[in-house]
Design a protein around this motif. Structure first.
Motif, PDB file in Angstrom:
ATOM      1  N   VAL A  40       0.738  -1.483  -0.406  1.00 24.07           N
ATOM      2  CA  VAL A  40      -0.029   0.177  -0.095  1.00 24.07           C
ATOM      3  C   VAL A  40       0.752   1.185  -0.364  1.00 24.07           C
ATOM      4  O   VAL A  40       0.722   2.242  -1.144  1.00 24.07           O
ATOM      5  N   ALA A  41       1.808   1.399   0.876  1.00 21.60           N
ATOM      6  CA  ALA A  41       2.974   2.200   0.939  1.00 21.60           C
ATOM      7  C   ALA A  41       3.658   2.185  -0.433  1.00 21.60           C
ATOM      8  O   ALA A  41       3.376   3.964  -1.487  1.00 21.60           O
ATOM      9  N   ASP A  42       3.788   1.076  -1.532  1.00 25.75           N
ATOM     10  CA  ASP A  42       3.950   1.134  -2.485  1.00 25.75           C
ATOM     11  C   ASP A  42       3.685   2.086  -3.064  1.00 25.75           C
ATOM     12  O   ASP A  42       3.909   2.635  -4.310  1.00 25.75           O
ATOM     13  N   GLN A  43       2.667   1.413  -3.659  1.00 21.39           N
ATOM     14  CA  GLN A  43       1.496   1.785  -4.506  1.00 21.39           C
ATOM     15  C   GLN A  43       0.333   3.399  -4.602  1.00 21.39           C
ATOM     16  O   GLN A  43       0.586   4.199  -5.184  1.00 21.39           O
ATOM     17  N   ALA A  49       5.417   4.140   6.905  1.00 16.82           N
ATOM     18  CA  ALA A  49       5.465   4.772   8.403  1.00 16.82           C
ATOM     19  C   ALA A  49       3.827   5.129   8.767  1.00 16.82           C
ATOM     20  O   ALA A  49       3.551   5.515   9.364  1.00 16.82           O
ATOM     21  N   GLN A  50       3.758   6.242   7.659  1.00 18.68           N
ATOM     22  CA  GLN A  50       2.789   6.827   7.187  1.00 18.68           C
ATOM     23  C   GLN A  50       1.227   5.728   7.173  1.00 18.68           C
ATOM     24  O   GLN A  50       0.275   6.314   7.434  1.00 18.68           O
ATOM     25  N   VAL A  51       1.353   4.702   6.078  1.00 20.03           N
ATOM     26  CA  VAL A  51       0.591   2.938   6.710  1.00 20.03           C
ATOM     27  C   VAL A  51       0.650   2.684   8.027  1.00 20.03           C
ATOM     28  O   VAL A  51      -0.416   3.014   8.163  1.00 20.03           O
ATOM     29  N   TYR A  52       1.428   2.664   8.984  1.00 18.22           N
ATOM     30  CA  TYR A  52       1.276   2.590   9.710  1.00 18.22           C
ATOM     31  C   TYR A  52       0.350   3.743  10.937  1.00 18.22           C
ATOM     32  O   TYR A  52      -0.609   3.202  12.187  1.00 18.22           O
ATOM     33  N   GLU A  53       0.953   4.341  10.453  1.00 17.11           N
ATOM     34  CA  GLU A  53       0.121   5.327  11.510  1.00 17.11           C
ATOM     35  C   GLU A  53      -1.338   5.295  11.480  1.00 17.11           C
ATOM     36  O   GLU A  53      -1.768   5.603  12.363  1.00 17.11           O
ATOM     37  N   THR A  54      -1.399   5.682   9.885  1.00 17.92           N
ATOM     38  CA  THR A  54      -2.778   5.721   9.493  1.00 17.92           C
ATOM     39  C   THR A  54      -3.839   4.560  10.190  1.00 17.92           C
ATOM     40  O   THR A  54      -4.959   4.561  10.460  1.00 17.92           O
TER      41      THR A  54
END
Length: 91
Positions: A40-43, A49-54
């Motif tokens: 998801v981070a790549d796409q 870190a933003q994906v996990y924070e989200t």
């Protein structure tokens, strides 16, 4: 990094600051879609870190997120019900 809300962006839904990527968008891909956070981070051109924070925000505010989902579903149902339907073919 942080999660922010702005009435002029995504209808006020929580999103990643500096982007138009909503918390529900990320959760839909990871939680509902089974995609890995790294994918998801790549796409979405995000830091991992933003994906996990989200995702952390999503789970910490799950009832609020579900309310946004219900409101979104209701809006789609209203639009779908009022949209023009194609005429039936003449036989």
């Amino acid at each position: 990094m942080s999660i922010t809300r702005d009435a002029d962006v995504l209808g006020g839904e929580p999103r990643i600051d500096g982007t138009r990527v909503g918390v529900r968008h990320v959760a839909a891909r990871v939680v509902d879609g089974g995609q890995s956070p790294a994918h998801v981070a790549d796409q979405l051109d995000l830091l991992l870190a933003q994906v996990y924070e989200t995702l952390s925000y999503y789970y910490a505010n799950i009832e609020s997120m579900r309310e946004f989902e219900r409101a979104n579903d209701d809006a789609f149902d209203r639009v779908r019900g009022s949209s023009l339907k194609p005429k039936e073919p003449v036989k």
